[in-house]
Design an enzyme around this catalytic site. Structure first.
Site, PDB file in Angstrom:
ATOM      1  N   GLU A 199       1.073  -1.616   0.100  1.00  0.00           N
ATOM      2  CA  GLU A 199       0.065   0.170   0.235  1.00  0.00           C
ATOM      3  C   GLU A 199       0.662   1.552   0.425  1.00  0.00           C
ATOM      4  O   GLU A 199       0.583   1.972   0.761  1.00  0.00           O
ATOM      5  CB  GLU A 199      -1.001  -0.051   1.101  1.00  0.00           C
ATOM      6  N   GLU A 319      -5.289  -8.793  -0.213  1.00  0.00           N
ATOM      7  CA  GLU A 319      -6.119  -8.284   1.152  1.00  0.00           C
ATOM      8  C   GLU A 319      -7.552  -8.202   0.375  1.00  0.00           C
ATOM      9  O   GLU A 319      -7.728  -7.269  -0.586  1.00  0.00           O
ATOM     10  CB  GLU A 319      -5.590  -6.548   1.162  1.00  0.00           C
TER      11      GLU A 319
END
Ligand code: AHR
Length: 517
Positions: A199, A319
């Protein structure tokens, strides 16, 4: 919502009825058609992955609990290991998540008692480092799971990432391999899957960068990692969400411009929730997921010049989950990120898995975040564990939806969802594996059955079909220690000929599995 009594009666009723017989009560009518020749692509076993982050009680108190009577001599919780095996976890991501962006892997090797405790800034705690590279890779090896290690591209250096690959993958002859041997591991683990950070588009990330800065930095790390071991497969940090206002398209485009010749996967993340408490809207959220997958596949294709590439880049949803209640530090007395899942969450997970299967040509990796306690299908305390509602659809998919994904024709009435457009009452995916067909069907309707005529073109259904249903008395039904309300109920039906009629109960996920001739 149906009552507990009606629910019990609906389970007692026959689940499949022969063509021509009238249903006992009014049901919405649908048609499903499959054709064994119409294939979307191979379903990669890595679609059934999970994720273990140094966060809350995922590792310490979940996977690993030294000194617990429930743990083995290595500190691994035996009950959790069994549940992980029962879930058929194929692929496990570690050590984060946000945690990975300030993790120095060298802190987590060598004698456990001599490892340094460090301030952990992603989640505001102290990391003991008692669970490190050896503990993780030995765990995956013991369970026959493919490991996936996410390198620190936040505060870490190119050299740290390169040396981690060397420590894990090179046989001998260097300082790093000597160190591994000193630490008790003779042969390399040969870790194939490596993440180029996590991320990196988010300001919450330690070492957050612009897309351009990340692209340039990750490119140099990728070169060094591949020159250390040409067999590694690299997963670039794509966009962390699809939220309104986030330039997720722009991020992916820019990152791919730098990395397209050096990576095998682009990572995307998605967490969904029902904060508005609107059931029918929530169960339509996979419409958005499908749309975003197609958009991301187009961005990848455009980055590769619109050509059929020699080295394809696939999507890794490393995820995904329902996550909206336990955002803060504690939830109903529980610790960090400890979501308690209900039936509607399990149905949403089934629709997300349907979406991955229906895009099996581009989505080759999916990791439910996470595996134990932290937004997870397995939940422990010091005395035992229970299986959350979301365990059951994931398990059914992992055990049965393998082989090739088939295109499924669906003719089904729709409803207008508040946020995700028109949604069909049924949501379906189909796989074919050595003559065995598996169909996954979610009935999104809150209180009505949907009866479907299922037809196979150019073939026939043959013999006994397994019917596994995940539902419950109430969409808010949850499991807990000593209380299992939502689980898989299995029956069977006998099928023959090219058509099968089946009635799908309201707010349910059904798996139908059997042979075709
Ligand atoms: O899975 C929990 C967190 O969610 C991860 O650490 C991070 O990558 C994401 O924002």
């Amino acid at each position: 919502m149906i009552s507990r009594r009606d629910f019990a009666l609906s389970l007692a009723a026959p689940l499949a009825i022969p063509v021509g017989l009238h249903a006992q009560a009014k049901a919405i009518q649908a048609r499903i058609k499959i054709d064994a020749d119409r294939r979307i692509g191979d379903i990669d076993p890595k679609l059934y992955g999970n994720f273990a982050e140094h966060l809350g009680r995922c590792i310490e108190g979940g996977i690993f609990e030294e000194g617990s009577p429930l743990a083995d001599k290595n500190g691994y919780r035996k009950d959790v290991m069994k549940a992980v095996k029962d879930l058929d976890v194929t692929f496990l991501r570690w050590p984060g998540g946000n945690f990975s962006s300030n993790y120095n892997w060298k802190d987590g090797i060598g004698p456990r008692d001599q490892r340094p405790a460090r301030l952990e800034m992603a989640w505001g705690t102290v990391e003991s480092n008692r669970f490190g590279t050896h503990e993780f890779l030995d765990y995956t090896e013991a369970l026959g799971i493919e490991p996936y290690v996410c390198a620190n591209l936040g505060t870490g250096t190119w050299t740290e990432a390169q040396q981690w690959v060397e420590y894990c993958n090179v046989a001998d002859g260097t300082a790093m391999t000597k160190l591994r041997r000193q630490n008790g591991r003779e042969k390399p683990w040969k870790v194939q899957y490596w993440g180029l950070g996590n991320e990196m588009d988010g300001p919450w990330q330690m070492g957050h960068r612009t897309a351009e800065d990340y692209g340039k930095f990750a490119l140099e790390a990728a070169k060094l990692m591949k020159w250390t071991d040409p067999n590694v497969k690299l997963i670039a940090a794509g966009s962390s969400n699809f939220r309104e206002g986030s330039d997720w398209v722009g991020w992916n485009r820019e990152v791919l411009a730098y990395l397209k010749d050096h990576i095998e996967y682009l990572s995307l993340h998605t967490y969904v929730g029902n904060a508005a408490n609107d059931y029918h809207d929530f169960v339509a959220v996979s419409n958005q997921l499908d749309d975003r997958i197609r958009t991301a596949a187009g961005i990848i294709r455009a980055a590769q010049g619109g050509l059929s590439p020699k080295n394809p880049i696939y999507i890794a949803f490393d995820e995904y989950n329902v996550w909206y209640r336990a955002r803060g530090n504690s939830q109903r007395g529980r610790k960090i990120l400890e979501e308690h899942y209900n039936l509607e969450d399990a149905l949403v997970i089934a629709t997300m898995l349907n979406t991955f299967v229906n895009n099996a040509d581009t989505v080759k990796i999916a990791n439910m975040a996470q595996i134990v306690n932290v937004i997870a299908p397995i939940f422990t305390n010091e005395k035992g564990m229970f299986l959350q509602t979301i365990f059951h659809p994931l398990q059914l998919f992992a055990k049965n939806t393998r082989g090739a994904a088939l295109q499924t024709f669906l003719d089904c009435p729709t409803y207008e969802s508040k946020s995700f457009g028109k949604a069909t009452w049924l949501d379906v995916s189909t796989s074919l594996n050595n003559g065995v067909v598996t169909m996954n069907v979610v009935n999104r309707h809150l209180d009505q059955d949907v009866e479907a005529e299922i037809e196979i073109q150019d073939g026939a259904f043959k013999g006994k079909f397994e019917v596994a249903v995940v539902t419950g008395p109430d969409i808010k039904a949850e499991n807990d220690f000593g209380k299992t309300t939502v689980q898989t109920a299995t029956t069977s039906v006998t099928a023959s000929g090219s058509k099968l009629r089946h009635r799908f109960p309201p707010h349910s996920y059904t798996m139908l599995k059997g042979s075709i001739a």
